[in-house]
Write an enzyme that holds these catalytic residues in place. Structure first.
Site, PDB file in Angstrom:
ATOM      1  CG  MET A  59      -1.968  -1.127   1.144  1.00 45.22           C
ATOM      2  SD  MET A  59      -3.536  -0.768   1.971  1.00 45.22           S
ATOM      3  CE  MET A  59      -2.983  -0.448   3.645  1.00 45.22           C
ATOM      4  CG  HIS A  66       6.968  -2.425   2.001  1.00 50.41           C
ATOM      5  ND1 HIS A  66       6.863  -1.273   2.751  1.00 50.41           N
ATOM      6  CD2 HIS A  66       5.759  -3.040   2.085  1.00 50.41           C
ATOM      7  CE1 HIS A  66       5.642  -1.189   3.248  1.00 50.41           C
ATOM      8  NE2 HIS A  66       4.953  -2.244   2.874  1.00 50.41           N
TER       9      HIS A  66
END
Length: 364
Positions: A59, A66
């Site tokens: 997101m 990430h």
């Protein structure tokens, strides 16, 4: 391959869900897709060229957690697609969709730096080929996305797993997660998709969905990436500020206390959870004794000791199977701040939900 990034009018009602901070033209080392058909054409080319594709759904507000998943994907595939989409259906009606951080420019810069890193590593490492950054209209083409519990729409529900733990407090959350992941898997058609262990319940839900619906994508789980002091990395950590960040370590400390109890031979639920609850109670008492300008208060949502496959609560750990200890706390807004204090994004007035977990590995 280079591609000019397509821009959107700021008048678009879906722009706030496109995860794009400022419309502009840039040239990148990867393609940026806002719609499905062009990405599918790219995917067909990769198939014809016998390339492998890894997919990292996000997101945005990218952090080292990430990036570690993207690195893993690049070591196991020739090409990597990263999605950036703030999914409205996993936020409840009264949750923080509007305040969720959107950092398109810095996200793109981090992905460019990763591609530079991969280029230096040579031909044995894959590359980020594309970003999928759709609008809400693209992801939910027939009806506006609904966050109502009984709202209309085409949804994927994985029960009873999605009703437990996080799902008990956030009843539409895993419906939204499963729905958007099913859509993304159908769009990208990756060989492998990568998720972080920090969102442990999410990994169980996604694995169950892939199994039950015969989705032809392998699910890979990367270890939780932590700050130097143990705080699990999260896009929401930017709201904490120094005071709440320091106290927010209580969850990690509680889970470590439970882990220490397990490693010392304790297997009963009461022994394991007592170790964790002692930590959360003690630190909360210490904070409550401070003045409003010094303290950071929190609420414990749950601490769970569960089966690693079903997330059913266990009364005693099977040493041959292990267990998952997980928890969630809410760092409440600061009551008072001091001049010049680092209060984080939102000046310390945004409640921050922190989740974490540890895996108790089998002992025999």
């Amino acid at each position: 391959m280079f591609r000019w990034v397509r821009t959107f009018s700021t008048a678009s009602p879906f722009l706030k869900n496109a995860s794009m901070a400022s419309p502009s033209l840039h040239q990148h080392s990867f393609q940026v897709f806002r719609d499905v058909p062009p990405l599918r054409k790219m995917r067909r080319r990769l198939l014809l060229d016998k390339k492998t594709l890894g997919f990292v759904p996000t997101m945005g507000a990218l952090h080292e957690g990430h990036l570690s998943l993207i690195r893993q994907a690049a070591t196991e595939n020739t090409d990597v697609v990263v999605s950036i989409f703030v999914n409205p259906t996993q936020f409840g009606v009264n949750e923080d969709l509007s305040s969720y951080p959107r950092t398109w420019d810095s996200d793109v810069a981090k992905l460019e730096q990763l591609n530079d890193e991969f280029a230096r590593l040579g031909s044995n490492t894959g590359r980020i080929t594309a970003i999928l950054a759709p609008t809400a209209k693209v992801m939910y083409p027939t009806l506006p996305p609904s966050s109502e519990i009984d709202g209309d729409g085409s949804f994927v529900t994985i029960t009873p797993i999605s009703r437990k733990l996080e799902g008990a407090s956030r009843p539409v959350f895993f419906r939204g997660v499963a729905t958007v992941c099913m859509k993304l898997f159908n769009i990208v058609q990756a060989d492998r998709a990568y998720f972080g262990q920090k969102d442990v319940q999410q990994t169980v839900v996604i694995r169950r969905m892939v199994q039950d619906f015969y989705v032809d994508t392998e699910i890979k789980i990367g270890e939780t990436v932590r700050e130097h002091d143990g705080l699990a990395m999260s896009s929401r950590n930017v709201y904490l500020g120094a005071r709440r960040r320091s106290v927010g370590l209580v969850l990690y400390k509680a889970l470590k206390a439970a882990e220490n109890a397990y490693n010392s031979g304790k297997i009963s639920r009461s022994d394991i959870l007592n170790a964790a609850n002692t930590v959360t109670s003690q630190i909360l008492s210490e904070q409550q004794a401070l003045s409003p300008s010094e303290r950071a208060l929190y609420e414990v949502d749950y601490i769970s000791l569960a089966d690693p496959d079903t997330l059913d609560e266990v009364e005693s750990i099977d040493p041959a199977k292990g267990a998952i200890i997980s928890g969630a706390i809410k760092m409440v807004p600061l009551e008072e701040s001091k001049p010049g204090e680092d209060c984080g994004l939102g000046d310390g007035q945004v409640a921050v939900r922190l989740i974490d977990n540890l895996i108790f590995k089998p002992q025999v």
